[in-house]
Write an enzyme that holds these catalytic residues in place. Sequence first.
Site, mmCIF file in Angstrom:
data_model
loop_
_atom_site.group_PDB
_atom_site.id
_atom_site.type_symbol
_atom_site.label_atom_id
_atom_site.label_comp_id
_atom_site.label_asym_id
_atom_site.label_seq_id
_atom_site.Cartn_x
_atom_site.Cartn_y
_atom_site.Cartn_z
ATOM 1 N N CYS A 121 3.223 0.718 2.490
ATOM 2 C CA CYS A 121 4.632 1.104 2.404
ATOM 3 C C CYS A 121 4.959 2.214 3.386
ATOM 4 C CB CYS A 121 5.043 1.454 0.982
ATOM 5 S SG CYS A 121 3.712 1.828 -0.115
ATOM 6 N N THR A 122 4.846 1.898 4.651
ATOM 7 C CA THR A 122 5.302 2.801 5.710
ATOM 8 C C THR A 122 5.816 1.943 6.865
ATOM 9 O OG1 THR A 122 4.554 4.222 7.511
ATOM 10 C CG2 THR A 122 2.827 3.040 6.343
#
Length: 408
Positions: A359-360
Amino acid sequence: MKATGPIPPGYDIIGSELAIGGVMCSALVEQAGDTPLFVYSAGHLRQRMADLRAAMPERLAIHYAMKANPYSPLLSLMNGLVDGFDVASGGELELALGAGVEAARISFAGPGKRDREIEHAISLGVTLNCESEGEAARALAIGAQLGMAPRIAIRVNPSFDLKGSGMKMGGGAKQFGVDAERVPALAQHLIAAGADWRGFHIYAGSQALSADAIIAMQAQTLALVGELTEAIGVAPPHVNLGGGFGIPYFPGDEQVDIQAVGAALSAAFDALPDILSATDFCIELGRYLVGEAGVYLTRIVDRKISHGEIFLITDGGLHHQLAASGNFGTVIRRNYPVAIATRFGAEPEEVASIVGCLCTPLDKLSDSAHLPRADVGDLVAIFCAGAYGASASPAHFLGQGPAREMLV
Ligand SMILES: Cc1ncc(COP(=O)(O)O)c(C=O)c1O
Protein backbone atom coordinates in the site's frame (compact mmCIF):
# COMPACT_ATOMS: atom_id res chain seq x y z
CA MET A 1 2.42 5.47 -22.96
CA LYS A 2 5.96 4.99 -21.63
CA ALA A 3 8.64 2.83 -23.24
CA THR A 4 10.16 -0.15 -21.50
CA GLY A 5 13.82 -1.22 -21.42
CA PRO A 6 15.25 -3.74 -23.90
CA ILE A 7 14.59 -7.42 -23.12
CA PRO A 8 18.03 -9.06 -22.72
CA PRO A 9 19.13 -11.61 -25.33
CA GLY A 10 18.90 -15.33 -24.62
CA TYR A 11 15.22 -15.76 -23.76
CA ASP A 12 12.91 -17.94 -25.86
CA ILE A 13 9.24 -18.46 -26.52
CA ILE A 14 7.69 -21.90 -26.10
CA GLY A 15 4.07 -21.96 -27.20
CA SER A 16 3.00 -18.48 -26.24
CA GLU A 17 5.11 -18.32 -23.09
CA LEU A 18 8.44 -16.95 -22.02
CA ALA A 19 10.89 -19.80 -21.48
CA ILE A 20 13.99 -19.58 -19.26
CA GLY A 21 16.68 -22.20 -19.73
CA GLY A 22 14.32 -24.02 -22.09
CA VAL A 23 11.46 -24.30 -19.55
CA MET A 24 8.15 -22.44 -19.76
CA CYS A 25 7.54 -19.91 -17.00
CA SER A 26 4.35 -21.57 -15.80
CA ALA A 27 6.26 -24.84 -15.34
CA LEU A 28 9.02 -23.06 -13.41
CA VAL A 29 6.45 -21.52 -11.08
CA GLU A 30 4.84 -24.90 -10.58
CA GLN A 31 8.25 -26.40 -9.78
CA ALA A 32 9.03 -23.61 -7.30
CA GLY A 33 5.60 -23.91 -5.71
CA ASP A 34 4.37 -20.33 -6.08
CA THR A 35 5.02 -16.76 -7.15
CA PRO A 36 6.75 -14.36 -6.68
CA LEU A 37 9.84 -16.09 -7.95
CA PHE A 38 13.32 -15.12 -9.10
CA VAL A 39 14.64 -17.44 -11.80
CA TYR A 40 18.35 -17.34 -12.67
CA SER A 41 19.53 -18.98 -15.87
CA ALA A 42 22.75 -21.02 -15.57
CA GLY A 43 23.10 -21.06 -19.36
CA HIS A 44 22.96 -17.27 -19.42
CA LEU A 45 25.59 -16.99 -16.67
CA ARG A 46 27.94 -19.38 -18.48
CA GLN A 47 27.51 -17.64 -21.82
CA ARG A 48 28.15 -14.21 -20.31
CA MET A 49 31.41 -15.38 -18.76
CA ALA A 50 32.53 -17.15 -21.94
CA ASP A 51 31.91 -14.02 -24.03
CA LEU A 52 33.69 -11.82 -21.52
CA ARG A 53 36.73 -14.11 -21.29
CA ALA A 54 36.96 -14.18 -25.08
CA ALA A 55 36.94 -10.38 -25.25
CA MET A 56 39.34 -9.61 -22.39
CA PRO A 57 43.12 -10.06 -22.40
CA GLU A 58 44.26 -13.39 -20.97
CA ARG A 59 46.28 -11.60 -18.31
CA LEU A 60 43.10 -10.16 -16.79
CA ALA A 61 41.42 -12.16 -14.04
CA ILE A 62 37.67 -11.73 -13.54
CA HIS A 63 36.23 -11.47 -10.05
CA TYR A 64 32.62 -11.60 -8.98
CA ALA A 65 31.35 -8.86 -6.64
CA MET A 66 28.81 -11.02 -4.85
CA LYS A 67 26.86 -8.06 -3.48
CA ALA A 68 25.01 -8.24 -6.81
CA ASN A 69 23.52 -11.63 -5.99
CA PRO A 70 24.46 -13.84 -3.04
CA TYR A 71 22.03 -16.71 -3.78
CA SER A 72 23.93 -19.78 -2.71
CA PRO A 73 23.40 -22.06 -5.76
CA LEU A 74 24.37 -19.13 -8.00
CA LEU A 75 27.54 -18.57 -5.94
CA SER A 76 28.47 -22.23 -6.35
CA LEU A 77 28.05 -21.96 -10.10
CA MET A 78 30.01 -18.70 -10.27
CA ASN A 79 32.78 -20.31 -8.20
CA GLY A 80 33.53 -22.55 -11.17
CA LEU A 81 33.44 -19.67 -13.65
CA VAL A 82 35.34 -16.73 -12.12
CA ASP A 83 38.84 -16.29 -10.70
CA GLY A 84 37.96 -14.62 -7.42
CA PHE A 85 35.19 -13.21 -5.25
CA ASP A 86 34.87 -9.79 -3.67
CA VAL A 87 32.85 -9.70 -0.45
CA ALA A 88 31.60 -6.63 1.37
CA SER A 89 30.84 -8.00 4.85
CA GLY A 90 31.50 -10.86 7.22
CA GLY A 91 28.08 -12.19 6.23
CA GLU A 92 29.02 -12.34 2.55
CA LEU A 93 32.30 -14.00 3.51
CA GLU A 94 30.37 -16.77 5.26
CA LEU A 95 28.10 -17.22 2.24
CA ALA A 96 31.08 -17.42 -0.12
CA LEU A 97 32.85 -19.98 2.07
CA GLY A 98 29.59 -21.92 2.37
CA ALA A 99 29.38 -22.06 -1.43
CA GLY A 100 32.85 -23.61 -1.54
CA VAL A 101 34.93 -20.56 -2.46
CA GLU A 102 38.54 -20.89 -1.27
CA ALA A 103 39.51 -18.15 1.20
CA ALA A 104 42.67 -17.36 -0.79
CA ARG A 105 40.48 -16.33 -3.74
CA ILE A 106 38.43 -13.85 -1.68
CA SER A 107 39.03 -10.16 -1.09
CA PHE A 108 37.06 -8.10 1.40
CA ALA A 109 36.30 -4.43 0.67
CA GLY A 110 33.93 -2.05 2.39
CA PRO A 111 34.14 0.75 4.91
CA GLY A 112 33.24 0.00 8.52
CA LYS A 113 34.70 -3.49 8.89
CA ARG A 114 34.35 -4.63 12.50
CA ASP A 115 37.27 -6.10 14.44
CA ARG A 116 35.71 -9.54 14.50
CA GLU A 117 35.22 -9.45 10.72
CA ILE A 118 38.85 -8.38 10.24
CA GLU A 119 40.04 -11.10 12.58
CA HIS A 120 38.06 -13.79 10.81
CA ALA A 121 39.28 -12.63 7.39
CA ILE A 122 42.95 -12.51 8.47
CA SER A 123 42.80 -15.90 10.13
CA LEU A 124 41.45 -17.43 6.89
CA GLY A 125 43.98 -15.70 4.62
CA VAL A 126 41.40 -13.47 2.91
CA THR A 127 42.82 -10.26 1.37
CA LEU A 128 41.61 -7.14 3.14
CA ASN A 129 41.12 -4.15 0.88
CA CYS A 130 41.80 -1.60 3.63
CA GLU A 131 39.68 1.51 3.36
CA SER A 132 41.56 3.80 5.78
CA GLU A 133 44.72 4.21 7.83
CA GLY A 134 42.67 3.38 10.92
CA GLU A 135 41.46 0.11 9.47
CA ALA A 136 45.02 -0.79 8.39
CA ALA A 137 46.26 -0.16 11.95
CA ARG A 138 43.54 -2.41 13.37
CA ALA A 139 44.42 -5.12 10.83
CA LEU A 140 48.11 -4.97 11.81
CA ALA A 141 47.25 -5.17 15.51
CA ILE A 142 44.86 -8.09 14.99
CA GLY A 143 47.44 -9.85 12.79
CA ALA A 144 50.04 -9.45 15.57
CA GLN A 145 47.62 -10.93 18.13
CA LEU A 146 46.99 -13.87 15.81
CA GLY A 147 50.69 -14.25 15.01
CA MET A 148 49.88 -13.91 11.31
CA ALA A 149 50.94 -11.49 8.58
CA PRO A 150 47.64 -10.05 7.34
CA ARG A 151 47.14 -10.04 3.57
CA ILE A 152 46.50 -6.37 2.86
CA ALA A 153 45.78 -4.32 -0.23
CA ILE A 154 44.91 -0.64 -0.04
CA ARG A 155 41.70 0.59 -1.54
CA VAL A 156 42.64 3.83 -3.24
CA ASN A 157 40.28 6.77 -3.53
CA PRO A 158 41.29 8.01 -6.98
CA SER A 159 41.01 11.65 -8.03
CA PHE A 160 38.90 10.59 -11.07
CA ASP A 161 35.55 8.89 -11.41
CA LEU A 162 33.88 6.71 -14.04
CA LYS A 163 32.19 9.09 -16.47
CA GLY A 164 28.53 8.44 -17.17
CA SER A 165 28.32 5.87 -14.41
CA GLY A 166 25.17 5.42 -12.38
CA MET A 167 27.19 5.35 -9.16
CA LYS A 168 30.42 7.30 -8.75
CA MET A 169 32.83 5.82 -6.23
CA GLY A 170 35.86 8.05 -6.75
CA GLY A 171 36.79 11.69 -7.33
CA GLY A 172 36.81 14.03 -4.35
CA ALA A 173 35.84 13.35 -0.76
CA LYS A 174 34.51 9.81 -0.32
CA GLN A 175 34.01 7.35 2.52
CA PHE A 176 35.70 4.71 0.34
CA GLY A 177 39.43 4.10 0.19
CA VAL A 178 42.49 6.15 1.11
CA ASP A 179 43.07 9.39 -0.81
CA ALA A 180 45.63 8.58 -3.52
CA GLU A 181 48.29 11.01 -2.26
CA ARG A 182 48.38 9.29 1.16
CA VAL A 183 48.67 5.76 -0.26
CA PRO A 184 52.50 5.57 -0.69
CA ALA A 185 53.17 6.39 2.97
CA LEU A 186 50.58 3.87 4.17
CA ALA A 187 51.86 1.15 1.83
CA GLN A 188 55.46 1.68 3.00
CA HIS A 189 54.28 1.52 6.62
CA LEU A 190 52.37 -1.74 5.99
CA ILE A 191 55.33 -3.35 4.22
CA ALA A 192 57.75 -2.26 6.99
CA ALA A 193 55.34 -3.63 9.62
CA GLY A 194 55.46 -7.08 8.00
CA ALA A 195 52.04 -7.21 6.34
CA ASP A 196 51.67 -9.53 3.34
CA TRP A 197 51.48 -6.67 0.81
CA ARG A 198 48.92 -7.44 -1.90
CA GLY A 199 48.67 -4.15 -3.82
CA PHE A 200 45.80 -1.88 -4.82
CA HIS A 201 42.05 -1.89 -5.20
CA ILE A 202 40.84 1.06 -7.26
CA TYR A 203 37.09 1.21 -7.81
CA ALA A 204 35.87 4.35 -9.57
CA GLY A 205 32.20 3.63 -10.33
CA SER A 206 29.39 1.35 -11.46
CA GLN A 207 26.82 0.95 -14.24
CA ALA A 208 28.60 2.58 -17.20
CA LEU A 209 27.48 1.58 -20.69
CA SER A 210 30.02 3.61 -22.64
CA ALA A 211 33.11 1.63 -23.66
CA ASP A 212 34.98 4.93 -24.07
CA ALA A 213 34.26 5.86 -20.45
CA ILE A 214 35.42 2.45 -19.19
CA ILE A 215 38.54 2.59 -21.38
CA ALA A 216 39.39 6.07 -20.10
CA MET A 217 38.84 4.98 -16.49
CA GLN A 218 41.07 1.92 -16.93
CA ALA A 219 43.80 4.05 -18.52
CA GLN A 220 43.66 6.50 -15.61
CA THR A 221 43.72 3.61 -13.15
CA LEU A 222 46.81 2.04 -14.74
CA ALA A 223 48.57 5.42 -14.81
CA LEU A 224 47.79 5.86 -11.11
CA VAL A 225 49.09 2.35 -10.36
CA GLY A 226 52.35 3.27 -12.13
CA GLU A 227 52.72 6.49 -10.11
CA LEU A 228 51.93 4.81 -6.78
CA THR A 229 54.32 1.95 -7.50
CA GLU A 230 57.12 4.34 -8.32
CA ALA A 231 56.52 6.31 -5.13
CA ILE A 232 56.39 3.16 -2.96
CA GLY A 233 59.33 1.48 -4.66
CA VAL A 234 57.83 -2.01 -4.43
CA ALA A 235 55.74 -3.64 -7.17
CA PRO A 236 52.18 -4.59 -6.23
CA PRO A 237 51.67 -8.37 -6.58
CA HIS A 238 48.03 -7.71 -7.47
CA VAL A 239 45.92 -4.83 -8.76
CA ASN A 240 42.14 -4.73 -8.82
CA LEU A 241 41.22 -2.28 -11.60
CA GLY A 242 37.59 -1.93 -10.43
CA GLY A 243 34.72 -2.71 -12.75
CA GLY A 244 31.82 -0.55 -13.75
CA PHE A 245 30.50 -2.54 -16.75
CA GLY A 246 26.78 -1.75 -16.83
CA ILE A 247 23.77 -3.50 -18.34
CA PRO A 248 20.94 -1.96 -20.40
CA TYR A 249 17.97 -1.44 -18.10
CA PHE A 250 16.13 1.41 -19.77
CA PRO A 251 14.76 2.45 -23.18
CA GLY A 252 17.64 3.50 -25.45
CA ASP A 253 20.33 1.75 -23.34
CA GLU A 254 22.79 -0.41 -25.28
CA GLN A 255 25.21 -3.19 -24.35
CA VAL A 256 28.78 -2.26 -23.41
CA ASP A 257 31.13 -2.87 -26.35
CA ILE A 258 33.36 -5.37 -24.55
CA GLN A 259 35.47 -6.03 -27.66
CA ALA A 260 36.55 -2.39 -27.63
CA VAL A 261 37.27 -2.47 -23.89
CA GLY A 262 39.26 -5.69 -24.23
CA ALA A 263 41.32 -4.42 -27.16
CA ALA A 264 42.18 -1.17 -25.34
CA LEU A 265 43.12 -3.05 -22.17
CA SER A 266 45.37 -5.42 -24.14
CA ALA A 267 47.18 -2.45 -25.63
CA ALA A 268 47.46 -0.81 -22.21
CA PHE A 269 48.93 -4.00 -20.70
CA ASP A 270 51.49 -4.13 -23.51
CA ALA A 271 52.59 -0.60 -22.62
CA LEU A 272 53.00 -1.13 -18.85
CA PRO A 273 56.30 -0.15 -17.21
CA ASP A 274 58.75 -2.98 -16.44
CA ILE A 275 58.18 -2.72 -12.70
CA LEU A 276 54.62 -4.02 -13.25
CA SER A 277 55.69 -6.97 -15.41
CA ALA A 278 54.91 -9.56 -12.70
CA THR A 279 51.75 -7.89 -11.38
CA ASP A 280 48.43 -9.73 -11.68
CA PHE A 281 45.42 -7.66 -12.71
CA CYS A 282 41.73 -8.27 -12.21
CA ILE A 283 38.42 -6.53 -12.70
CA GLU A 284 35.54 -6.94 -10.31
CA LEU A 285 32.05 -7.12 -11.75
CA GLY A 286 28.63 -7.63 -10.22
CA ARG A 287 25.62 -6.80 -12.35
CA TYR A 288 27.40 -7.38 -15.65
CA LEU A 289 27.93 -11.03 -14.78
CA VAL A 290 24.53 -11.85 -13.29
CA GLY A 291 21.99 -9.07 -13.89
CA GLU A 292 20.60 -10.16 -17.23
CA ALA A 293 20.52 -13.83 -16.20
CA GLY A 294 17.66 -13.20 -13.75
CA VAL A 295 13.91 -12.79 -14.26
CA TYR A 296 11.41 -11.90 -11.56
CA LEU A 297 8.06 -13.62 -12.09
CA THR A 298 4.96 -12.35 -10.35
CA ARG A 299 1.29 -13.21 -10.88
CA ILE A 300 -1.53 -10.81 -11.64
CA VAL A 301 -4.09 -11.03 -8.83
CA ASP A 302 -6.35 -8.16 -9.85
CA ARG A 303 -7.09 -6.06 -12.89
CA LYS A 304 -8.75 -2.73 -12.26
CA ILE A 305 -9.49 0.55 -13.93
CA SER A 306 -9.15 3.92 -12.25
CA HIS A 307 -10.08 7.11 -14.09
CA GLY A 308 -9.71 5.22 -17.35
CA GLU A 309 -6.24 3.82 -16.59
CA ILE A 310 -5.60 0.07 -16.38
CA PHE A 311 -3.75 -1.33 -13.35
CA LEU A 312 -2.47 -4.91 -13.29
CA ILE A 313 -1.99 -5.70 -9.62
CA THR A 314 0.51 -8.43 -8.84
CA ASP A 315 1.46 -10.58 -5.87
CA GLY A 316 5.01 -9.12 -5.99
CA GLY A 317 6.38 -5.63 -5.76
CA LEU A 318 9.15 -3.35 -4.64
CA HIS A 319 9.82 -5.48 -1.58
CA HIS A 320 11.55 -7.88 -4.04
CA GLN A 321 12.38 -5.57 -6.92
CA LEU A 322 13.15 -2.20 -5.36
CA ALA A 323 15.36 -1.22 -8.29
CA ALA A 324 12.63 -1.84 -10.90
CA SER A 325 10.30 0.41 -8.90
CA GLY A 326 12.85 3.21 -9.33
CA ASN A 327 13.65 3.51 -5.64
CA PHE A 328 17.21 2.12 -5.57
CA GLY A 329 19.45 5.03 -6.44
CA THR A 330 17.75 6.36 -9.57
CA VAL A 331 16.78 10.02 -9.91
CA ILE A 332 14.12 9.67 -12.60
CA ARG A 333 11.89 6.59 -12.65
CA ARG A 334 12.03 4.69 -15.96
CA ASN A 335 10.65 1.31 -16.91
CA TYR A 336 12.76 -1.83 -16.71
CA PRO A 337 12.26 -4.42 -19.48
CA VAL A 338 8.95 -6.16 -18.74
CA ALA A 339 6.65 -8.64 -20.45
CA ILE A 340 3.48 -10.57 -19.86
CA ALA A 341 5.29 -13.91 -19.56
CA THR A 342 2.24 -16.03 -20.33
CA ARG A 343 1.54 -14.01 -23.50
CA PHE A 344 5.13 -13.57 -24.57
CA GLY A 345 5.41 -12.39 -28.13
CA ALA A 346 1.71 -11.46 -28.43
CA GLU A 347 0.95 -8.08 -29.99
CA PRO A 348 0.56 -5.18 -27.53
CA GLU A 349 -3.09 -4.12 -27.28
CA GLU A 350 -3.37 -1.77 -24.34
CA VAL A 351 -1.51 0.63 -22.09
CA ALA A 352 -1.36 -0.64 -18.51
CA SER A 353 0.62 -0.10 -15.33
CA ILE A 354 1.98 -3.12 -13.46
CA VAL A 355 1.96 -2.51 -9.73
CA GLY A 356 2.77 -4.51 -6.62
CA CYS A 357 0.66 -5.46 -3.66
CA LEU A 358 2.05 -2.95 -1.17
CA CYS A 359 0.00 0.00 0.00
CA THR A 360 2.33 2.68 -1.29
CA PRO A 361 2.20 4.50 -4.63
CA LEU A 362 5.95 3.82 -4.90
CA ASP A 363 5.14 0.18 -5.58
CA LYS A 364 5.09 0.44 -9.36
CA LEU A 365 6.93 -2.20 -11.38
CA SER A 366 6.10 -0.72 -14.77
CA ASP A 367 4.41 2.56 -15.62
CA SER A 368 1.95 2.91 -18.54
CA ALA A 369 3.59 0.32 -20.78
CA HIS A 370 2.16 -0.94 -24.08
CA LEU A 371 1.36 -4.61 -23.38
CA PRO A 372 -0.68 -7.55 -24.65
CA ARG A 373 -4.02 -7.74 -22.84
CA ALA A 374 -3.40 -9.50 -19.53
CA ASP A 375 -5.75 -10.80 -16.91
CA VAL A 376 -5.90 -12.28 -13.44
CA GLY A 377 -3.68 -15.39 -13.37
CA ASP A 378 -1.22 -14.22 -16.02
CA LEU A 379 2.46 -14.09 -15.10
CA VAL A 380 4.47 -10.90 -15.42
CA ALA A 381 8.22 -11.04 -16.10
CA ILE A 382 10.55 -8.26 -14.97
CA PHE A 383 13.93 -8.73 -16.62
CA CYS A 384 17.40 -7.64 -15.42
CA ALA A 385 16.46 -9.10 -12.04
CA GLY A 386 19.62 -11.12 -11.48
CA ALA A 387 21.46 -8.32 -9.67
CA TYR A 388 20.36 -6.15 -6.75
CA GLY A 389 16.95 -7.82 -6.67
CA ALA A 390 16.13 -10.25 -3.88
CA SER A 391 18.99 -9.24 -1.59
CA ALA A 392 18.72 -5.49 -2.20
CA SER A 393 15.00 -5.10 -1.52
CA PRO A 394 13.07 -4.72 1.75
CA ALA A 395 11.52 -8.21 1.70
CA HIS A 396 9.92 -7.90 5.14
CA PHE A 397 8.16 -4.61 4.48
CA LEU A 398 4.47 -4.95 5.37
CA GLY A 399 5.04 -8.52 6.47
CA GLN A 400 5.30 -9.81 2.91
CA GLY A 401 8.45 -11.94 3.22
CA PRO A 402 11.04 -12.98 0.64
CA ALA A 403 10.40 -14.28 -2.86
CA ARG A 404 11.36 -17.78 -3.92
CA GLU A 405 14.55 -18.18 -5.92
CA MET A 406 15.75 -20.87 -8.30
CA LEU A 407 18.68 -21.52 -10.61
CA VAL A 408 17.79 -23.39 -13.80
C1 LIG B 1 33.66 -1.94 -4.48
C2 LIG B 1 32.59 -2.39 -5.39
N1 LIG B 1 32.79 -3.46 -6.17
C3 LIG B 1 31.86 -3.92 -7.01
C4 LIG B 1 30.63 -3.31 -7.11
C5 LIG B 1 29.63 -3.94 -8.04
O1 LIG B 1 29.11 -3.06 -8.96
P1 LIG B 1 28.33 -3.61 -10.23
O2 LIG B 1 27.30 -4.55 -9.74
O3 LIG B 1 27.77 -2.39 -10.85
O4 LIG B 1 29.34 -4.29 -11.09
C6 LIG B 1 30.36 -2.20 -6.33
C7 LIG B 1 29.07 -1.55 -6.41
O5 LIG B 1 28.74 -0.60 -5.80
C8 LIG B 1 31.36 -1.72 -5.44
O6 LIG B 1 31.14 -0.69 -4.65
